[in-house]
Scaffold this motif. Structure first.
Motif, short mmCIF file in Angstrom:
data_model
loop_
_atom_site.label_atom_id
_atom_site.label_comp_id
_atom_site.label_asym_id
_atom_site.label_seq_id
_atom_site.Cartn_x
_atom_site.Cartn_y
_atom_site.Cartn_z
N ARG A 1 9.69 5.50 -1.80
CA ARG A 1 8.66 6.09 -0.95
C ARG A 1 8.42 5.21 0.28
NH1 ARG A 1 3.17 7.04 -2.31
NH2 ARG A 1 2.99 6.70 -0.06
N THR A 2 7.46 5.63 1.11
CA THR A 2 6.98 4.81 2.21
C THR A 2 5.91 3.85 1.70
OG1 THR A 2 5.30 6.44 2.75
CG2 THR A 2 7.40 6.60 3.94
N ALA A 3 5.71 2.75 2.44
CA ALA A 3 4.65 1.81 2.08
C ALA A 3 4.33 0.95 3.28
CB ALA A 3 5.06 0.94 0.89
N VAL A 4 3.12 0.40 3.28
CA VAL A 4 2.69 -0.63 4.22
C VAL A 4 2.52 -1.91 3.41
CG1 VAL A 4 0.94 -1.34 5.89
CG2 VAL A 4 1.49 1.09 5.62
N VAL A 5 3.12 -2.99 3.88
CA VAL A 5 3.16 -4.23 3.10
C VAL A 5 2.62 -5.38 3.93
CG1 VAL A 5 4.60 -5.75 1.67
CG2 VAL A 5 5.25 -3.35 1.97
N ALA B 1 3.79 13.97 -0.88
CA ALA B 1 3.57 12.66 -1.50
C ALA B 1 4.76 11.75 -1.24
CB ALA B 1 3.36 12.83 -3.01
N GLY B 2 4.47 10.53 -0.82
CA GLY B 2 5.52 9.53 -0.61
C GLY B 2 6.09 9.49 0.78
N SER B 3 5.78 10.51 1.62
CA SER B 3 6.38 10.57 2.95
C SER B 3 5.58 9.80 3.99
CB SER B 3 6.53 12.02 3.41
OG SER B 3 5.26 12.61 3.63
N ILE B 4 4.37 9.36 3.65
CA ILE B 4 3.50 8.69 4.62
C ILE B 4 2.59 7.73 3.88
CG2 ILE B 4 1.80 10.56 4.55
CD1 ILE B 4 1.38 10.09 7.58
N ALA B 5 2.38 6.56 4.46
CA ALA B 5 1.45 5.56 3.91
C ALA B 5 0.75 4.91 5.08
CB ALA B 5 2.20 4.52 3.08
N VAL C 1 0.86 -1.18 0.00
CA VAL C 1 0.00 0.00 0.00
C VAL C 1 0.90 1.23 0.00
CG1 VAL C 1 -1.71 1.32 1.28
CG2 VAL C 1 -1.84 -1.18 1.26
N PRO C 2 0.91 2.03 -1.10
CA PRO C 2 0.13 1.82 -2.31
C PRO C 2 0.74 0.73 -3.18
CG PRO C 2 1.59 3.66 -2.64
CD PRO C 2 1.79 3.21 -1.21
N GLY C 3 0.01 0.24 -4.16
CA GLY C 3 0.56 -0.70 -5.12
C GLY C 3 1.55 0.00 -6.03
N ALA C 4 2.20 -0.78 -6.88
CA ALA C 4 3.22 -0.21 -7.77
C ALA C 4 2.63 0.85 -8.70
CB ALA C 4 3.87 -1.33 -8.59
N ALA C 5 1.32 0.76 -8.94
CA ALA C 5 0.67 1.74 -9.81
C ALA C 5 0.18 2.96 -9.04
CB ALA C 5 -0.49 1.08 -10.55
N GLY C 6 0.43 3.01 -7.75
CA GLY C 6 -0.13 4.06 -6.92
C GLY C 6 0.73 5.30 -6.76
N GLY C 7 1.71 5.51 -7.65
CA GLY C 7 2.57 6.68 -7.55
C GLY C 7 3.76 6.40 -6.66
N TRP C 8 4.71 5.58 -7.15
CA TRP C 8 5.83 5.14 -6.33
C TRP C 8 6.95 6.16 -6.41
CZ3 TRP C 8 4.85 0.84 -3.43
CH2 TRP C 8 5.87 0.47 -2.55
N GLU C 9 6.78 7.27 -5.68
CA GLU C 9 7.78 8.32 -5.67
C GLU C 9 7.54 9.21 -4.46
OE1 GLU C 9 6.94 10.14 -9.43
OE2 GLU C 9 5.46 11.52 -8.58
#
Length: 282
Positions: free
Chosen positions: A63-67, A97-101, A44-52
Motif C-alpha cells: 500500500r501507500t504510506a507516510v513514514v 483503501a491503500g491508494s492514499i495515505a 502511517v498507517p502502522g502495520a496494524a492499520g490495514g496494510w493492503e
C-alpha cells in the motif's frame, strides 16, 4: 528546510533500506510491502492499520504510506476510511483503501504542511480493453478535495500516478487529452505540478520517438525489458499547494548509479518553508 522522498518500492522488502542515506525527514512510499518492526512504528498507517490495497480480485499486502525518518519531525496521521465504512461526515472518505495515505508533518510543535502519498492503480474494462490509470488518478483528486477545502491549504502530494504528462503513449492524442485533465483538475484544486522535470533529473537518451522534443519529462520508471539507463517514461509526479509551490524543489534520482532497487527511481522533495511555512499550532 524539510526533505521528503517519494518512492514506489515495487513491493520489494530490500527497498526499505533504500530510504536511508538521503537526508530525508519523511518518506512517501507506494507499493510498499508491510514494514519490518523498526519501520512500522514510524509509518502511517502502522502495520496494524490495514496494510493492503483494494484491487479487483483481491487485496494484496502492499500500500501507500507516510513514514517519519528523523526526530526533526513527527507525522500525525490523517485517518482515512472508505465510503462503505464511513460513519460520520467528520470521516475522511477515500475511494480505494491503500491508494492514499496522509499525515500532518509537525516540526517545533507546529504543522508545516500535510504530506500525501498516492498510487493510481491500473484498471481495465473488459478482457479486450486497454489498461488505464487516469480513472484512479481522478479518484485520488476527489479524495484530496477534502484536504484542500480552505484557500490557504498547505499540502504536498507525491507518488506513482501511472500516466504521462504532455503526451500520450506513442503520440496518441486521445490519451494525451485524458492525461491532461488530471493536471488541469489538480491545478483547479490549487495543487500545482512542481516536478520532477529537467534539469532536475536526467532525460531519456536516446530520445524516445513518442516524447515531444520540447518535453521536460525525466524518466522515473523502467519496464522489465529496460534498466535505469534505458528508462524512458515518467510516471511519478509531485504536486504542492499554490501557497507553498514556489518553495518546493523536486529532483529525480534517476541516474543509473542513484536509481535504487526498484523499477521506479526515488524522487527527492525539498520544502524551503522556514518560519513562514508553519500553518497551525497544535
Amino acid at each position: 528546510m524539510l526533505r521528503l522522498v517519494s518512492w514506489n518500492m515495487a513491493r520489494r522488502p530490500a527497498a526499505w533500506a533504500g530510504l536511508d542515506g538521503l537526508g530525508a525527514d519523511v518518506a512517501l512510499v507506494q507499493e510498499a510491502g508491510a514494514p519490518a518492526p523498526e519501520w512500522a512504528l514510524k509509518a502511517v498507517p502502522g502495520a496494524a492499520g490495514g496494510w493492503e490495497t483494494a484491487l479487483p480480485g483481491g487485496h494484496p499486502r502492499w500500500r501507500t504510506a507516510v513514514v517519519g525518518l528523523t526526530d526533526r519531525v513527527q507525522v500525525r496521521p490523517r485517518a482515512a476510511v472508505t465510503l462503505e465504512a464511513a460513519t460520520s461526515y467528520d470521516d475522511w472518505v477515500v475511494s480505494r483503501a491503500g491508494s492514499i495515505a496522509a499525515a500532518d508533518v509537525v516540526t517545533g510543535g507546529e504543522i508545516a504542511f500535510t504530506a500525501v502519498s498516492v498510487y493510481a492503480a491500473w484498471e481495465k474494462a473488459g478482457a479486450r480493453g486497454r489498461g488505464y490509470a487516469d480513472g484512479s488518478a481522478h479518484r485520488i483528486l476527489s479524495d484530496l478535495s477534502a484536504l484542500v477545502n480552505r484557500p490557504d491549504h498547505r499540502l504536498v502530494a507525491a507518488g506513482d500516478w501511472n500516466l504521462l504528462r504532455g503526451y500520450g503513449e506513442y503520440g496518441d492524442g486521445y490519451w494525451k487529452a485524458r492525461y491532461d485533465t488530471v493536471f488541469e483538475r489538480a491545478q483547479a484544486l490549487g495543487l500545482w505540478f512542481v516536478g520532477p522535470r529537467y534539469p532536475s533529473g536526467r532525460q531519456a537518451d536516446p530520445w524516445p520517438g513518442e516524447l515531444p522534443r520540447d518535453s521536460l519529462c525525466v524518466p522515473t520508471f523502467h519496464h522489465a525489458r529496460q534498466n535505469p539507463a534505458s528508462a524512458t517514461r515518467q510516471l511519478d509526479f509531485v504536486f504542492a499547494s499554490a501557497s507553498i509551490a514556489d518553495r518546493i524543489e523536486v529532483r529525480a534520482l534517476n541516474t543509473p548509479e542513484a536509481w535504487g532497487p526498484s523499477d521506479h527511481c526515488r524522487v527527492v522533495i525539498d520544502a524551503h518553508l522556514g518560519g513562514s511555512g508553519v500553518r497551525d499550532r497544535i
